[in-house]
Every structure is written in C-alpha cells, then in structure tokens.
Scaffold this active site. Structure first.
Site, PDB file in Angstrom:
ATOM      1  N   ARG A  24      20.352 -40.803  15.581  1.00  0.00           N
ATOM      2  CA  ARG A  24      21.623 -40.073  15.422  1.00  0.00           C
ATOM      3  C   ARG A  24      22.701 -40.968  14.804  1.00  0.00           C
ATOM      4  O   ARG A  24      23.520 -40.508  14.019  1.00  0.00           O
ATOM      5  CB  ARG A  24      22.110 -39.542  16.764  1.00  0.00           C
ATOM      6  CG  ARG A  24      21.174 -38.581  17.432  1.00  0.00           C
ATOM      7  CD  ARG A  24      21.176 -37.221  16.770  1.00  0.00           C
ATOM      8  NE  ARG A  24      20.449 -36.287  17.604  1.00  0.00           N
ATOM      9  CZ  ARG A  24      19.402 -35.597  17.192  1.00  0.00           C
ATOM     10  NH1 ARG A  24      18.963 -35.728  15.967  1.00  0.00           N
ATOM     11  NH2 ARG A  24      18.796 -34.760  18.006  1.00  0.00           N
ATOM     12  N   LYS A  50      24.647 -34.900  18.413  1.00  0.00           N
ATOM     13  CA  LYS A  50      23.789 -33.867  18.978  1.00  0.00           C
ATOM     14  C   LYS A  50      23.055 -34.379  20.217  1.00  0.00           C
ATOM     15  O   LYS A  50      22.429 -35.429  20.187  1.00  0.00           O
ATOM     16  CB  LYS A  50      22.778 -33.424  17.926  1.00  0.00           C
ATOM     17  CG  LYS A  50      21.849 -32.328  18.387  1.00  0.00           C
ATOM     18  CD  LYS A  50      20.876 -31.947  17.298  1.00  0.00           C
ATOM     19  CE  LYS A  50      19.847 -30.962  17.806  1.00  0.00           C
ATOM     20  NZ  LYS A  50      18.836 -30.660  16.796  1.00  0.00           N
TER      21      LYS A  50
END
Length: 143
Positions: A51, A91
């Site tokens: 991420r 996320k």
C-alpha cells in the site's frame, strides 16, 4: 533501482520512474509448489508495504510512521532528508502517517511546492501539488 532508471532514461531518452514503499513488521515466508518452486512472503507488513508503494509518488520512497521510528536515527546520521507527507487513506488501514525520501533529484526539480516539511535535514526538491495532499503540522508527526 533509481540509479539504473536514470541510466536507462539518459541512454534511451525516455522518462521511466518508480515508486517504492516500505513498512516493517513480522512476515511469514515459504516455498510454494511441488514441481515449480516459488518463494513468497505473507503478512500484514507485506500488505502495508504494498500500500505504501501503490499510494506513493513516482521518484519517492514512501514509508509508514512505524518504519520511520525504526530508521529515524540512521537516516539522520547519514544526512538523508525526510519529508513528512501527512496522513493518507490506506485501504484496509484507515489514515496512516507517511514519510518520503526523494530518490532522484533531477525528476522533480521543476514541480510546485506543497509545503511538505523537511524534518531531518534540508529539503531536496519540492513535491508536486497534483500528487500530494496537504500536509499536517510537522510537530504532530513526531508524536
């Protein structure tokens, strides 16, 4: 990797760039397969590092606040400037404080400044407003 890209870019007159994301933590590693072996790593640290890369900025190494705490003194002693990017939505994680190190000094020389704050040494180059959300108070980054 960035040095290799710089060589390729100059040699072939192209503008390839890369993003790198780093997070630290425990992982599980192993070999999968019976006929064709493949080595892989799993775990939350791997997902968070992914991420950091996917939410990163080309030409910059982005890392989490957890990693920053682990490497802060080493980066400072080497004179490597670190920029506090601020909190970004990640996320599966929510908002995370992130930090940046510029990998290539020539790629981002002409972009507009966002006020991303240098916290460990002088600022290298400004970060593009199009790529970076407004940053928070630098003093809050240390908390």
């Amino acid at each position: 990797m960035q040095q290799a890209l710089n060589v390729i870019n100059k040699r072939y007159n192209v503008k390839f760039n890369c993003r790198i994301g780093i997070h630290t933590g425990p992982v599980i590693a192993g070999v999968i397969g019976m006929k064709k072996f493949s080595f892989d790593v799993w775990g939350d640290a791997v997902n968070t590092a992914s991420r950091m890369e996917s939410h990163g900025i080309p030409g910059y190494l982005q890392f989490s606040s957890h990693t920053y705490k682990e490497v802060k003194s080493a980066l400072s002693s080497l004179g490597i400037p670190v920029l506090y990017r601020g909190k970004i939505g990640v996320k599966g994680k929510g908002k995370m404080k992130t930090y940046l190190i510029q990998m290539s000094e020539d790629e981002n020389a002409a972009v507009a400044d966002t006020g991303a704050a240098a916290i460990d040494g002088p600022r290298r180059q400004p970060i593009s407003k199009a790529n970076v959300p407004p940053t928070g108070d630098v003093s809050s980054a240390e908390k």
